[in-house]
Design a protein around this motif. Structure first.
Motif: not given
Lengths: 121, 412
Positions: A17-18, A20, A24, A107-110, B206-207, B209-211, B213-214
């Motif tokens: 996750v981190a 990726m 980005r 953490f907030d991934a965005l 996290g997974s 959130q990323l998903l 936003s894609d």
């Protein structure tokens, strides 16, 4: 040229996750599994910033940070802790051992990349 | 010099359990204590003797908890007068030891301090075991008047009462420290569990959130809606874990605070910024009014903002769509920050419960943990402030945080 970020994190899922999230955000990211591997990798290629988990097998985050800060060739690489250990962290030796800052998990991934750039100033 | 058999004090039949009882008082070899010294002095004075002792008969010795007029702090059990008094139902009085077969060749009689007279009130534990005696000694033969005998009995019972108090106090202290230990272990457990929950939550949240936003990875609206639900709920889980961890820290008295002298207005703004999104979703109006000037406060910035955010989130949650939520700050000697909503209000009988852990007004709801207000209260109180609530059913609720003003700058 994108910044080279080296991360030590023993949880493989968090690594994914981190990695990726930071890719980005424009970083070149590499992840290793503990502090020992990180010290080896740092000797091969100097990262622009190091992201350290707190609790890891082999060599934990605080000890890794102390080793980095104790070596003149790595002392000036900024270190950021990324840890689930939020309790009493403020009084812990994290920042005292020379780290630039810390990020609490989850953490907030965005916004993870922004947080890191913010800490780096 | 060989001792006659009758001069050796007999051992009680159940000596092992007697010693067990004695040990339960944890009194042997403890430092002198005024209360025992005073009773011994009083006995010597009222019975007009030069010597008085509080003795406890151990396995092979007698030990003096209090000692008036004797040099030693203990003696051999075989030389003990009081060991003869063990198990006696009442006073043991020896008018003239030189004439008594049990004591005539006792070293305390034939040599210094040349004891002739002995009177002892046995110390009897509630289980019936003899522990020792309160005794008075003299170098001349004599007797006790009836009043003196009564005095010795009463003082003996007072010594026993003090020993009993000693034991109960010790038990109470042990209970309390055991309770502290249990609480400590519980809080440690909560902290560990919270930490262990954070790790899977990190990759889960996290997974997602990323998903979300894609757009390529999640091309359909239905897919985005479902992942949106998952993101929202993983965020909620994180809030619950954080709240539980905060409560554990508060209960352990280990909520770390970094106090800084700060102006109030920026604190209000920071709290407002956090909840603006929530208010927009419900089309609420948010109004902030800070009196000017306001005294500065000495606070942990993050914790106070967290407290105000808690109150604002509650106000927003319980407001009808389109309603008004206000945050005001006033004060001089202290600073009062009030959050008001136009919600359904809290019935009077529930008002005092709102700060209880896990209490949720109107029953459990899906959004909160029921911990927010009790955390807020603890934070405010740790700052030396207080929190109050007033409410009118169907009209609205106001929570007020009162914080002491920061002391004036000493380098002004």
């Amino acid at each position: 040229m994108s910044q080279f970020l080296l991360m030590a994190e023993d949880d493989p899922d968090i690594q994914i996750v981190a990695r990726m999230a930071l890719k980005r955000a424009g970083f070149r990211v590499e992840a290793v599994n503990n502090g020992r591997e990180l010290l080896d990798r740092v000797r091969q290629e100097r990262p622009d910033v190091i992201l350290l988990d707190w609790m890891m097998p082999e060599l934990n985050g605080p000890d890794t940070c102390a080793a980095l800060k104790g070596d003149p060739s790595t002392a000036d690489i900024p270190v950021i802790f990324m840890t689930a250990k939020s309790q009493g962290f403020e009084q812990d030796k994290g920042l005292a051992s020379g780290a630039r800052g810390y990020i609490i998990k989850p953490f907030d991934a965005l916004t993870l990349g922004d947080r890191i750039r913010e800490i780096l100033g | 010099m060989p001792r006659s058999p009758q001069s050796i004090p007999p051992r009680p039949a159940d000596e092992a359990s007697r010693l067990h009882t004695l040990q339960s008082y944890h009194i042997l070899d403890t430092p002198a204590e005024p209360v025992f010294d005073e009773i011994a002095s009083l006995a010597a004075r009222l019975l007009d003797t030069p010597m008085a002792l509080v003795t406890l008969v151990d396995e092979d010795r007698q030990w003096f908890k209090a000692n008036v007029g004797l040099r030693d702090s203990q003696s051999d059990r075989d030389d003990s007068f009081c060991a003869h008094a063990l198990g006696k139902p009442d006073l043991m009085v020896i008018p003239d030891a030189a004439l008594d077969d049990r004591f005539r060749d006792n070293p305390f009689v034939v040599a210094d301090p040349h004891i002739r007279f002995y009177a002892g009130a046995p110390l009897v534990a509630p289980d019936g075991q003899g522990l020792g005696a309160l005794c008075v000694l003299d170098r001349v033969p004599r007797t006790l008047t009836e009043d003196q005998a009564t005095t010795l009995r009463v003082l003996g019972r007072q010594v026993m009462a003090q020993l009993e108090l000693h034991r109960l106090l010790r038990h109470a202290r042990e209970d309390v420290s055991h309770m502290h230990e249990v609480t400590r272990l519980k809080n440690e457990f909560v902290a560990t569990v919270s930490h262990e929950l954070r790790t899977p939550l990190t990759s889960l949240q996290g997974s997602l959130q990323l998903l979300l936003s894609d757009d390529e990875a999640l091309p359909t609206q239905e897919g985005r809606d479902l992942v949106g639900v998952a993101v929202k709920n993983s965020e909620r889980l994180v809030r619950i874990v954080n709240d539980i961890l905060d409560i554990a820290k508060i209960e352990a008295g280990q909520l770390p605070m970094v106090l800084t002298r700060l102006d109030v207005a920026p604190l209000l703004e920071a709290a407002m910024d956090t909840v603006r999104g929530l208010a927009r979703d419900k089309q609420l109006r948010l109004v902030v009014e800070a009196a000017d000037p306001l005294p500065a406060v000495l606070v942990d910035q993050d914790r106070i903002v967290q407290s105000i955010v808690n109150l604002l989130s509650n106000a927003i949650k319980f407001s009808p769509a389109g309603g008004l939520v206000t945050l005001t700050a006033t004060g001089a000697e202290d600073v009062r920050m009030a959050v008001s909503d136009q919600g359904r209000g809290i019935p009077a009988d529930q008002l005092r419960l709102v700060f209880d852990k896990f209490h949720q007004v109107g029953g459990p709801n899906r959004q909160g943990t029921g911990l927010g207000l009790s955390i807020t209260k603890a934070i405010v109180e740790q700052h030396g402030g207080r929190i109050d609530v007033t409410s009118v059913v169907d009209a609205g609720t106001t929570f007020t945080i009162t914080l002491p003003a920061a002391p004036p700058n000493d380098h002004a």
